[in-house]
Design a protein around this motif. Sequence first.
Motif, PDB file in Angstrom:
ATOM      1  N   MET A 279     -92.881  50.956  53.237  1.00 59.44           N
ATOM      2  CA  MET A 279     -92.437  50.041  52.045  1.00 59.44           C
ATOM      3  C   MET A 279     -92.772  48.884  51.791  1.00 59.44           C
ATOM      4  O   MET A 279     -93.275  48.289  50.823  1.00 59.44           O
ATOM      5  CB  MET A 279     -90.607  50.037  52.236  1.00 59.44           C
ATOM      6  CG  MET A 279     -89.952  49.940  50.899  1.00 59.44           C
ATOM      7  SD  MET A 279     -90.365  51.672  49.951  1.00 59.44           S
ATOM      8  CE  MET A 279     -89.325  51.473  48.593  1.00 59.44           C
TER       9      MET A 279
ATOM     10  N   GLN B 137     -96.303  48.473  50.462  1.00 59.16           N
ATOM     11  CA  GLN B 137     -96.339  48.789  49.142  1.00 59.16           C
ATOM     12  C   GLN B 137     -96.177  47.361  48.301  1.00 59.16           C
ATOM     13  O   GLN B 137     -96.738  47.081  47.468  1.00 59.16           O
ATOM     14  CB  GLN B 137     -95.385  49.845  48.627  1.00 59.16           C
ATOM     15  CG  GLN B 137     -95.870  51.288  49.138  1.00 59.16           C
ATOM     16  CD  GLN B 137     -94.897  52.408  48.411  1.00 59.16           C
ATOM     17  OE1 GLN B 137     -93.673  51.883  48.112  1.00 59.16           O
ATOM     18  NE2 GLN B 137     -95.716  53.236  48.249  1.00 59.16           N
ATOM     19  N   LEU B 138     -95.069  46.752  48.704  1.00 52.94           N
ATOM     20  CA  LEU B 138     -94.794  45.395  48.361  1.00 52.94           C
ATOM     21  C   LEU B 138     -95.777  44.303  48.350  1.00 52.94           C
ATOM     22  O   LEU B 138     -96.121  43.658  47.385  1.00 52.94           O
ATOM     23  CB  LEU B 138     -93.549  45.143  49.164  1.00 52.94           C
ATOM     24  CG  LEU B 138     -92.459  45.680  48.603  1.00 52.94           C
ATOM     25  CD1 LEU B 138     -91.236  45.252  49.347  1.00 52.94           C
ATOM     26  CD2 LEU B 138     -91.987  45.318  47.204  1.00 52.94           C
TER      27      LEU B 138
ATOM     28  N   LYS C 129     -98.994  44.952  48.321  1.00 52.00           N
ATOM     29  CA  LYS C 129     -99.879  45.298  47.397  1.00 52.00           C
ATOM     30  C   LYS C 129     -99.455  44.999  45.939  1.00 52.00           C
ATOM     31  O   LYS C 129    -100.244  44.234  45.210  1.00 52.00           O
ATOM     32  CB  LYS C 129    -100.030  46.961  47.137  1.00 52.00           C
ATOM     33  CG  LYS C 129    -101.083  47.509  48.253  1.00 52.00           C
ATOM     34  CD  LYS C 129    -101.316  48.913  47.927  1.00 52.00           C
ATOM     35  CE  LYS C 129    -102.437  49.702  48.746  1.00 52.00           C
ATOM     36  NZ  LYS C 129    -102.330  51.126  48.433  1.00 52.00           N
ATOM     37  N   ILE C 130     -98.164  45.242  45.478  1.00 51.10           N
ATOM     38  CA  ILE C 130     -97.833  44.771  44.371  1.00 51.10           C
ATOM     39  C   ILE C 130     -98.013  43.200  44.176  1.00 51.10           C
ATOM     40  O   ILE C 130     -98.395  42.792  43.162  1.00 51.10           O
ATOM     41  CB  ILE C 130     -96.205  45.054  44.229  1.00 51.10           C
ATOM     42  CG1 ILE C 130     -96.193  46.513  44.243  1.00 51.10           C
ATOM     43  CG2 ILE C 130     -95.578  44.306  43.061  1.00 51.10           C
ATOM     44  CD1 ILE C 130     -94.758  46.851  43.494  1.00 51.10           C
TER      45      ILE C 130
ATOM     46  N   ARG D 213    -101.300  41.830  43.126  1.00 55.04           N
ATOM     47  CA  ARG D 213    -101.719  41.984  42.021  1.00 55.04           C
ATOM     48  C   ARG D 213    -101.117  41.256  41.099  1.00 55.04           C
ATOM     49  O   ARG D 213    -101.368  40.837  40.086  1.00 55.04           O
ATOM     50  CB  ARG D 213    -101.654  43.442  41.644  1.00 55.04           C
ATOM     51  CG  ARG D 213    -102.805  43.943  42.079  1.00 55.04           C
ATOM     52  CD  ARG D 213    -102.766  45.651  42.133  1.00 55.04           C
ATOM     53  NE  ARG D 213    -103.304  46.234  43.120  1.00 55.04           N
ATOM     54  CZ  ARG D 213    -103.545  47.464  43.701  1.00 55.04           C
ATOM     55  NH1 ARG D 213    -102.604  48.286  43.075  1.00 55.04           N
ATOM     56  NH2 ARG D 213    -104.297  47.917  44.449  1.00 55.04           N
ATOM     57  N   ALA D 214     -99.671  41.277  41.277  1.00 53.43           N
ATOM     58  CA  ALA D 214     -98.670  40.599  40.354  1.00 53.43           C
ATOM     59  C   ALA D 214     -98.835  38.936  40.197  1.00 53.43           C
ATOM     60  O   ALA D 214     -98.534  38.271  39.219  1.00 53.43           O
ATOM     61  CB  ALA D 214     -97.249  40.990  40.520  1.00 53.43           C
TER      62      ALA D 214
ATOM     63  N   THR E 294     -87.483  39.229  36.653  1.00 52.67           N
ATOM     64  CA  THR E 294     -87.899  40.673  36.419  1.00 52.67           C
ATOM     65  C   THR E 294     -89.470  40.420  37.199  1.00 52.67           C
ATOM     66  O   THR E 294     -89.647  41.528  37.915  1.00 52.67           O
ATOM     67  CB  THR E 294     -87.989  41.025  34.942  1.00 52.67           C
ATOM     68  OG1 THR E 294     -88.673  40.028  34.301  1.00 52.67           O
ATOM     69  CG2 THR E 294     -86.588  41.227  34.535  1.00 52.67           C
ATOM     70  N   LYS E 295     -90.202  39.603  36.830  1.00 47.03           N
ATOM     71  CA  LYS E 295     -91.556  39.477  37.386  1.00 47.03           C
ATOM     72  C   LYS E 295     -91.935  38.040  37.815  1.00 47.03           C
ATOM     73  O   LYS E 295     -92.779  37.436  36.791  1.00 47.03           O
ATOM     74  CB  LYS E 295     -92.641  40.139  36.562  1.00 47.03           C
ATOM     75  CG  LYS E 295     -92.149  39.540  35.116  1.00 47.03           C
ATOM     76  CD  LYS E 295     -93.465  40.266  34.061  1.00 47.03           C
ATOM     77  CE  LYS E 295     -93.132  39.939  32.711  1.00 47.03           C
ATOM     78  NZ  LYS E 295     -94.328  40.182  31.793  1.00 47.03           N
ATOM     79  N   PRO E 296     -91.293  37.446  38.801  1.00 46.39           N
ATOM     80  CA  PRO E 296     -91.759  36.156  39.150  1.00 46.39           C
ATOM     81  C   PRO E 296     -93.347  36.165  39.458  1.00 46.39           C
ATOM     82  O   PRO E 296     -93.699  37.052  39.909  1.00 46.39           O
ATOM     83  CB  PRO E 296     -90.788  36.079  40.389  1.00 46.39           C
ATOM     84  CG  PRO E 296     -90.538  37.348  40.869  1.00 46.39           C
ATOM     85  CD  PRO E 296     -90.469  38.395  39.541  1.00 46.39           C
TER      86      PRO E 296
ATOM     87  N   GLU F   6     -90.313  35.736  44.599  1.00 46.26           N
ATOM     88  CA  GLU F   6     -89.913  37.209  44.908  1.00 46.26           C
ATOM     89  C   GLU F   6     -89.160  37.406  46.156  1.00 46.26           C
ATOM     90  O   GLU F   6     -88.172  38.240  46.251  1.00 46.26           O
ATOM     91  CB  GLU F   6     -91.048  38.006  44.695  1.00 46.26           C
ATOM     92  CG  GLU F   6     -90.798  39.545  44.566  1.00 46.26           C
ATOM     93  CD  GLU F   6     -91.486  40.422  43.873  1.00 46.26           C
ATOM     94  OE1 GLU F   6     -91.420  40.505  42.755  1.00 46.26           O
ATOM     95  OE2 GLU F   6     -92.554  40.909  44.416  1.00 46.26           O
TER      96      GLU F   6
ATOM     97  N   THR G 228     -85.156  38.345  46.142  1.00 48.92           N
ATOM     98  CA  THR G 228     -84.964  39.631  46.557  1.00 48.92           C
ATOM     99  C   THR G 228     -84.275  40.014  48.108  1.00 48.92           C
ATOM    100  O   THR G 228     -84.108  40.709  48.546  1.00 48.92           O
ATOM    101  CB  THR G 228     -86.064  40.720  46.443  1.00 48.92           C
ATOM    102  OG1 THR G 228     -87.217  40.018  47.289  1.00 48.92           O
ATOM    103  CG2 THR G 228     -86.922  40.856  45.094  1.00 48.92           C
TER     104      THR G 228
END
Lengths: 280, 219
Positions: A1, A4-5, A7-8, A11-12, A264-266, A272, A276
């Motif tokens: 998990m 994966q985060l 990676k996000i 990109r974000a 929603t998308k910091p 983030e 979270t």
Amino acid sequence: MMTQLDKISERAHHRPRHETEKRVRDTNPMPFKIETQDLSFFYGPNQVLFDVSMAIQQQSVTALIGPSGCGKSTFLRTINRMNDIVEGTRHTGQVSLEGMDIYAPQVDVVALRKRVGMVFQKSNPFPKSNFENVAYGPRIAGTRNKKILAEIVERSLERAGLWDEVKDRLHEPSLALSGGQQQRLCIARALATDPDVLLMDEPASALDPASTAKIEDLIFELKQNYTIVIVTHNMQQAARISDRTAFFYEGHLIEMEKTTEIFTKPRERQTEDYITGRFG
Amino acid sequence: MSIHLTRDLDGLHRSLLSMCAMVEEMVHKAVDGLAKPSEEFAGELARQDDEIDRCDVQIEEECLKILALHQPVAIDLRRISTVMKITGELERVADLGVHIAERASGLVPGTEIVVLDKFKEMARIALEMLHSAIDAYVALDSELARNVCTRDDIVDELNREIIQELVEAMQHSPDLVEASMHLFSASRHVERVADHATNIAEDVVYLVEGQIIRHRSIL
């Protein structure tokens, strides 16, 4: 998990931090009420704010979030110079209210605090009657006429959503009110001096959910006429009531954006991780 | 992050992956079935669809529970909303699998249909798109997801060509009308599978980048 985060996040969160403030300025249609420029703040040898540049829109709610000790309350208190009363403090950089440098030598601090009211975490009514609590500010400022004072008290209590609950007990002691009522009384007291800006330092953190909802509804109403800056540890509260959210970490302003964006998308990974609950 | 949320998100991830695997397997079977039609086949896939429907409801319940209990934000919120949407898409893909199998059951064994190769090509691309969209979700690869979206046009074009050829076949050989009508429907179902794969891929782009690309011409 977690991989994966990671990676996000890669990109974000690719835009550099300094773009945040620039974008706030570029996309903002409303005039700025409060602006800070490279504001640093020191308690003795300890620096607690580092080059914070922020622009706050008028008639809006700005939430300041971040872990304990991140400098958000210190930042809030620089806006009405409440930190002046702490010995050994100093600042560099600028804080301006409608373009006026509030730390300029000619500034009357008492007049400044009339324009920039403050509400604290713990309700702190004076051990006086409800009427006297609200009338205190205008009276100190020179209003003696009883009729005018009564009008100010009624108007302020109405704006604070408390009039109906206390109109028949105006001369009873404020300490007999419930916690939520006492906090709204303190808001009424802050409104009585007819400020432009309201600073709130965790105004609902000591209240039950029903009283909290009343304060939140009130904040929503008040932003029609006032510029509100609020420090809160309650993420959901920041998400519910604010137009913009600023995230502080270790004295730095990490990110300031529209609240809907932040939650929603910091842009920043640190934001983030904080919202979270992955740290802090 | 709380251990409870981590545990719930992990569980959700596993449930979705297992649903993905079931749906993919089912649609593959349905498309393969067109080449060797049989009566029992549609019934078997309908039973698998029931299982997938149960999965859909269970995942939605898990998502609602996480929303209510943890009030997630940012990446966690995007993940929950994406999972809810992807399960909806997968459930509809499974329904299409059943519909394709029903068309397969209607085909008369041994009938020569001239467009079958083109149909197989379209089905291959649609199934690849579904597979890639799921891969993109697992790998959080928004580039792969965008690539899936661009391939939808190829499937749409093939679908148009197949329908045109079927119309021509029906005009020339009236005895092929029934089989052609089944293939006509199957072709539209496969084209819809590609649409759902595209929707999943768009959801993955939102999950990874926080950008809603649906209904926009620029990918």
